[in-house]
Design an enzyme around this catalytic site. Structure first.
Site, PDB file in Angstrom:
ATOM      1  N   GLU A   1      23.504   0.696  25.888  1.00 44.07           N
ATOM      2  CA  GLU A   1      23.477  -0.761  25.916  1.00 44.07           C
ATOM      3  C   GLU A   1      22.920  -1.283  27.234  1.00 44.07           C
ATOM      4  OE1 GLU A   1      27.189  -2.591  24.486  1.00 44.07           O
ATOM      5  OE2 GLU A   1      27.614  -0.615  23.630  1.00 44.07           O
TER       6      GLU A   1
ATOM      7  N   ARG B   1      37.488  13.229  26.682  1.00 41.58           N
ATOM      8  CA  ARG B   1      38.190  12.979  25.426  1.00 41.58           C
ATOM      9  C   ARG B   1      37.520  13.673  24.251  1.00 41.58           C
ATOM     10  NH1 ARG B   1      37.751   7.258  27.092  1.00 41.58           N
ATOM     11  NH2 ARG B   1      36.014   7.545  25.711  1.00 41.58           N
TER      12      ARG B   1
END
Length: 181
Positions: A105, A68
């Site tokens: 994360e 993307r």
């Protein structure tokens, strides 16, 4: 920037609740990429912003961790009549590279850029589709700084403001076309 053009882009961003895990609202730009008028409008808006902000720019650097973000940088660079430089996951670029590890994360990742991708002093705008926590963008900035590029701005289509990723960019200018809490 016309509200109508911005709405055309915003209307093609599709929310997916609980993806990739429960509690996350994923902002999907696939419908935007599929709609040629909306995608052209996106590139028009980004081009207008870059031209108005930076009369002299040498390169667009695109974060290419997934397809993307990679799909936005090359058409923008082509419109501006300048080159495009990919910043990729480690192991995806041939030849000598510079790499950097950074925290995600849930673990670590590595980015790299070809060692000769940017000449010292070249003016670069870094483009990606989305800014969340800012880790990937900060890593891309660090790689370009190592090559002695002048980073003019970090530019994204979507900013997830609640995650405060832009705060990690410190003194590097930042611009997002669309913002979500």
């Amino acid at each position: 920037m016309s509200e109508e053009r911005l709405r055309r882009v915003r209307d093609r961003v599709r929310p997916f609740p609980d993806f990739p895990e429960p509690g996350v609202l994923f902002r999907d730009i696939s419908p935007l990429l599929k709609d040629p008028v909306a995608f052209r409008t996106l590139i028009d808006l980004l081009e207008d912003h870059v031209r108005a902000s930076f009369p002299k720019i040498d390169l667009i650097a695109g974060e290419c961790l997934d397809s993307r973000g990679f799909l936005i940088g090359p058409p923008l660079a082509q419109r501006l009549g300048i080159g495009f430089v990919p910043v990729r996951k480690k192991g995806k670029l041939p030849g000598p590279t510079q790499s950097i590890s950074y925290s995600l994360e849930y673990g670590k990742a590595e980015l790299e850029i070809q060692s000769d991708a940017v000449e010292p002093g070249q003016k670069v705008v870094i483009v990606d589709d989305l800014l969340a926590t800012g880790g990937t963008m900060c890593a891309a900035c660090e790689l370009l700084k190592r090559l002695k590029a002048e980073i003019l701005e970090c530019l994204v289509v979507i900013e997830l403001k609640a995650l405060k990723g832009s705060e990690k960019l410190n003194s590097i200018p930042f611009y997002s076309l669309l913002q979500y809490d």
